[in-house]
Design a protein around this motif. Structure first.
Motif, PDB file in Angstrom:
ATOM      1  N   LEU A   1       0.765  -1.068   0.007  1.00  0.00           N
ATOM      2  CA  LEU A   1      -0.058   0.046   0.112  1.00  0.00           C
ATOM      3  C   LEU A   1       0.874   1.412   0.107  1.00  0.00           C
ATOM      4  CD1 LEU A   1      -2.936  -1.005   2.282  1.00  0.00           C
ATOM      5  CD2 LEU A   1      -2.904  -1.017  -0.172  1.00  0.00           C
ATOM      6  N   GLN A   2       1.892   1.231   0.686  1.00  0.00           N
ATOM      7  CA  GLN A   2       2.891   2.391   0.638  1.00  0.00           C
ATOM      8  C   GLN A   2       3.309   2.561  -0.741  1.00  0.00           C
ATOM      9  OE1 GLN A   2       5.308   1.082   4.095  1.00  0.00           O
ATOM     10  NE2 GLN A   2       4.822   2.882   5.187  1.00  0.00           N
ATOM     11  N   LEU A   3       3.712   1.396  -1.329  1.00  0.00           N
ATOM     12  CA  LEU A   3       4.244   1.352  -2.557  1.00  0.00           C
ATOM     13  C   LEU A   3       3.260   1.981  -3.551  1.00  0.00           C
ATOM     14  CD1 LEU A   3       6.269   0.643  -5.019  1.00  0.00           C
ATOM     15  CD2 LEU A   3       5.444  -1.415  -5.027  1.00  0.00           C
ATOM     16  N   LEU A   4       2.114   1.668  -3.608  1.00  0.00           N
ATOM     17  CA  LEU A   4       0.944   2.279  -4.466  1.00  0.00           C
ATOM     18  C   LEU A   4       0.746   3.574  -4.196  1.00  0.00           C
ATOM     19  CD1 LEU A   4      -1.519  -0.929  -4.484  1.00  0.00           C
ATOM     20  CD2 LEU A   4       0.253  -0.155  -6.152  1.00  0.00           C
ATOM     21  N   ASN A   5       0.930   4.105  -2.976  1.00  0.00           N
ATOM     22  CA  ASN A   5       0.547   5.549  -2.638  1.00  0.00           C
ATOM     23  C   ASN A   5       1.658   6.357  -2.669  1.00  0.00           C
ATOM     24  OD1 ASN A   5      -2.267   4.978  -2.277  1.00  0.00           O
ATOM     25  ND2 ASN A   5      -1.886   3.910   0.061  1.00  0.00           N
ATOM     26  N   ALA A   6       3.029   5.810  -3.188  1.00  0.00           N
ATOM     27  CA  ALA A   6       4.110   6.642  -3.243  1.00  0.00           C
ATOM     28  C   ALA A   6       3.779   7.899  -4.180  1.00  0.00           C
ATOM     29  CB  ALA A   6       5.228   5.980  -3.680  1.00  0.00           C
ATOM     30  N   GLN A   7       4.585   9.086  -3.677  1.00  0.00           N
ATOM     31  CA  GLN A   7       4.575  10.399  -4.241  1.00  0.00           C
ATOM     32  C   GLN A   7       5.742  10.510  -5.653  1.00  0.00           C
ATOM     33  OE1 GLN A   7       1.624  12.253  -3.812  1.00  0.00           O
ATOM     34  NE2 GLN A   7       1.344  10.323  -2.801  1.00  0.00           N
ATOM     35  N   SER A   8       6.560   9.503  -5.609  1.00  0.00           N
ATOM     36  CA  SER A   8       7.820   9.975  -6.701  1.00  0.00           C
ATOM     37  C   SER A   8       8.305   8.437  -6.963  1.00  0.00           C
ATOM     38  CB  SER A   8       8.804  10.611  -5.968  1.00  0.00           C
ATOM     39  OG  SER A   8       9.435   9.936  -4.913  1.00  0.00           O
ATOM     40  N   THR A   9       8.731   8.508  -8.111  1.00  0.00           N
ATOM     41  CA  THR A   9       9.374   6.962  -8.665  1.00  0.00           C
ATOM     42  C   THR A   9      10.472   6.695  -7.522  1.00  0.00           C
ATOM     43  OG1 THR A   9      10.708   8.393 -10.057  1.00  0.00           O
ATOM     44  CG2 THR A   9       8.750   7.252 -10.976  1.00  0.00           C
ATOM     45  N   LYS A  10      11.133   7.608  -6.884  1.00  0.00           N
ATOM     46  CA  LYS A  10      12.222   7.187  -6.059  1.00  0.00           C
ATOM     47  C   LYS A  10      11.839   6.643  -4.749  1.00  0.00           C
ATOM     48  CE  LYS A  10      16.060   9.573  -3.347  1.00  0.00           C
ATOM     49  NZ  LYS A  10      16.622  10.846  -2.985  1.00  0.00           N
ATOM     50  N   GLU A  11      10.565   7.273  -4.400  1.00  0.00           N
ATOM     51  CA  GLU A  11       9.948   6.623  -3.106  1.00  0.00           C
ATOM     52  C   GLU A  11       9.242   5.383  -3.525  1.00  0.00           C
ATOM     53  OE1 GLU A  11       6.428   7.478  -0.057  1.00  0.00           O
ATOM     54  OE2 GLU A  11       6.728   8.935  -1.563  1.00  0.00           O
ATOM     55  N   GLN A  12       8.931   5.055  -4.861  1.00  0.00           N
ATOM     56  CA  GLN A  12       8.419   3.871  -5.287  1.00  0.00           C
ATOM     57  C   GLN A  12       9.653   2.847  -5.174  1.00  0.00           C
ATOM     58  OE1 GLN A  12       5.909   5.884  -8.624  1.00  0.00           O
ATOM     59  NE2 GLN A  12       6.977   3.960  -9.315  1.00  0.00           N
ATOM     60  N   ALA A  13      10.847   3.300  -5.811  1.00  0.00           N
ATOM     61  CA  ALA A  13      11.916   2.366  -5.804  1.00  0.00           C
ATOM     62  C   ALA A  13      12.258   1.857  -4.464  1.00  0.00           C
ATOM     63  CB  ALA A  13      12.923   2.927  -6.625  1.00  0.00           C
ATOM     64  N   TYR A  14      12.263   2.700  -3.341  1.00  0.00           N
ATOM     65  CA  TYR A  14      12.503   2.369  -2.198  1.00  0.00           C
ATOM     66  C   TYR A  14      11.703   1.148  -1.685  1.00  0.00           C
ATOM     67  CZ  TYR A  14      12.988   2.621   3.125  1.00  0.00           C
ATOM     68  OH  TYR A  14      13.136   2.364   4.265  1.00  0.00           O
ATOM     69  N   TYR A  15      10.451   1.308  -1.617  1.00  0.00           N
ATOM     70  CA  TYR A  15       9.347   0.255  -1.211  1.00  0.00           C
ATOM     71  C   TYR A  15       9.489  -0.894  -2.036  1.00  0.00           C
ATOM     72  CZ  TYR A  15       7.312   4.011   1.961  1.00  0.00           C
ATOM     73  OH  TYR A  15       7.052   4.762   2.815  1.00  0.00           O
ATOM     74  N   PHE A  16       9.806  -0.731  -3.202  1.00  0.00           N
ATOM     75  CA  PHE A  16       9.890  -2.130  -4.141  1.00  0.00           C
ATOM     76  C   PHE A  16      10.987  -2.992  -3.780  1.00  0.00           C
ATOM     77  CE2 PHE A  16      11.355  -4.266  -7.684  1.00  0.00           C
ATOM     78  CZ  PHE A  16      10.181  -5.032  -8.303  1.00  0.00           C
ATOM     79  N   PHE A  17      12.264  -2.292  -3.683  1.00  0.00           N
ATOM     80  CA  PHE A  17      13.342  -3.178  -3.377  1.00  0.00           C
ATOM     81  C   PHE A  17      13.417  -3.624  -1.899  1.00  0.00           C
ATOM     82  CE2 PHE A  17      15.020  -0.688  -7.124  1.00  0.00           C
ATOM     83  CZ  PHE A  17      15.215  -1.869  -7.876  1.00  0.00           C
ATOM     84  N   GLU A  18      12.607  -2.909  -0.954  1.00  0.00           N
ATOM     85  CA  GLU A  18      12.354  -3.522   0.349  1.00  0.00           C
ATOM     86  C   GLU A  18      11.569  -5.030   0.170  1.00  0.00           C
ATOM     87  OE1 GLU A  18       9.855  -1.053   3.192  1.00  0.00           O
ATOM     88  OE2 GLU A  18      11.672  -1.160   4.340  1.00  0.00           O
ATOM     89  N   ILE A  19      10.686  -4.704  -0.709  1.00  0.00           N
ATOM     90  CA  ILE A  19       9.661  -5.828  -0.842  1.00  0.00           C
ATOM     91  C   ILE A  19      10.166  -7.013  -1.607  1.00  0.00           C
ATOM     92  CG2 ILE A  19       7.382  -6.450  -1.570  1.00  0.00           C
ATOM     93  CD1 ILE A  19       6.284  -3.697  -1.408  1.00  0.00           C
TER      94      ILE A  19
END
Length: 387
Positions: free
Chosen positions: A172-190
């Protein structure tokens, strides 16, 4: 002499044909209509032929007010799904449309269906939904319509894996991310926690790919390019979630969560489009048929053909059928007719040689738009214009 590999290929084809002919396979479209509409340039004179899939994109194209959209599919369940969506527009209650296809569930779906929707359906669609409307009744194990059908079953397995690993809040944090940088952070964590031996094995199975509507010939294309299905899927997912803005990527949201969000959904589910689409849904006509049989029985001059990834299905296995299909397409076209399709191959070299004599492919435009595709599971997009 019939080789072992040919026997295996025939068995794979039989499995695939059994799945796609007798079941609801696609519960949502898996092609990005935002790019399509830029390439197709539909207008009020457009007379469109397309493969049905789940019908979402036909409704999206209707925003450009084409004269007719003929949706063709050999699988009647796919047409019945589109007819259900049309009936919900005809019913005129936006909240019902959102419950069924935005939330993917409706408590008391059977009662609502009998009272408000069934009378608006064609007879064949009535008979289908009489025994399948429970798809929209939520249960603890299958909380959404988007986890029904064969592709939905695979999506549910992925979602259950995410939940068992305690990763759902991270998603959910990934889907609600506000930037591609934030997306990448959550994605590589998952990502490291998502894949295990079982899921690598599952994705590599022919039965799994058949349930997702991927035939053997298309799997072969992917495997040759990426050294295996798993590598392709992993790279595709990584690109989508780390390089493209996720805030409006409703394709992946619905499979990860089981529902859309009001600000992240197909255009046909937007409340502001409901009144525009409602009086126009009768411009969409469903046909349970192959494309070739449709064109034989409905000869006309069509302005657009949208072929999804269906060309891949015949590329190596059925070249004669592929050529026959293109002859019928060209015979029902005129100069300026636009033809759009996607492929698991990086090029369209598998097309019959005569096609390129009659069609100019706009590779510069399609190559420019293809990297913006929010689905991310096709290797190439092709737009041709009949000369």
């Amino acid at each position: 002499m019939i080789t072992l590999s040919k026997i295996v290929e025939n068995l794979q084809d039989r499995l695939f044909n059994s799945v796609v002919s007798n079941n609801l396979v696609y519960n949502t479209c898996w092609e990005d209509p935002r790019l399509d509409r830029k390439m197709l340039q539909l207008n009020k004179e457009s007379n469109v032929v397309m493969l049905t899939s789940a019908g979402c994109n036909a409704l999206d194209y209707l925003l450009d007010s084409p004269r007719h959209i003929h949706c063709v599919d050999v699988n009647p369940a796919q047409n019945y799904l589109l007819e259900l969506k049309k009936a919900l527009f005809t019913n005129g209650n936006y909240s019902l449309l959102w419950d069924f296809f935005g939330e993917g569930q409706k408590t008391g779906a059977e009662v609502v269906y009998q009272r408000n929707i069934r009378p608006l359906l064609p007879t064949a669609a009535q008979e289908y939904w009489d025994s399948h409307i429970s798809y929209f009744t939520p249960s603890p194990t299958e909380p959404s319509f988007y986890y029904k059908g064969t592709s939905g079953k695979i999506a549910l397995m992925v979602r259950n894996r995410i939940q068992r690993k305690g990763l759902y809040n991270n998603v959910l944090q990934l889907l609600n991310a506000q930037s591609t940088k934030e997306q990448a952070y959550y994605f590589f964590e998952i990502e490291p926690l998502l894949w295990n031996g079982f899921h690598k094995w599952l994705i590599s199975r022919n039965a799994t790919m058949s349930m997702l509507g991927v035939p053997a010939v298309q799997r072969k294309m992917i495997e040759q390019e990426y050294d295996g299905i798993f590598n392709f899927i992993r790279q595709s997912i990584q690109r989508v979630f780390t390089q493209l803005p996720i805030h409006d990527n409703y394709f992946w949201r619905v499979y990860l969560t089981g529902s859309y969000a009001p600000d992240c959904c197909p255009n046909y589910l937007s409340s502001q489009n409901f009144k525009y689409l409602q009086p126009r849904v009768d411009r969409i006509h469903t046909h349970t048929s192959s494309l070739i049989q449709f064109l034989k029985h409905h000869p006309d001059t069509y302005s657009h053909f949208i072929l999804l990834d269906h060309q891949d299905w015949m590329a190596d296995a059925k070249p004669d059928l592929l050529a026959e299909g293109w002859h019928h397409i060209l015979n029902n076209s005129s100069p300026g007719t636009r033809i759009l399709f996607r492929s698991a191959s990086p090029s369209a070299d598998f097309l019959p040689p005569f096609v390129k004599k009659h069609i100019s492919f706009k590779e510069e435009l399609s190559s420019k738009l293809h990297p913006q595709d929010r689905v991310g599971t096709y290797e190439s997009t092709h737009l041709g214009i009949v000369q």
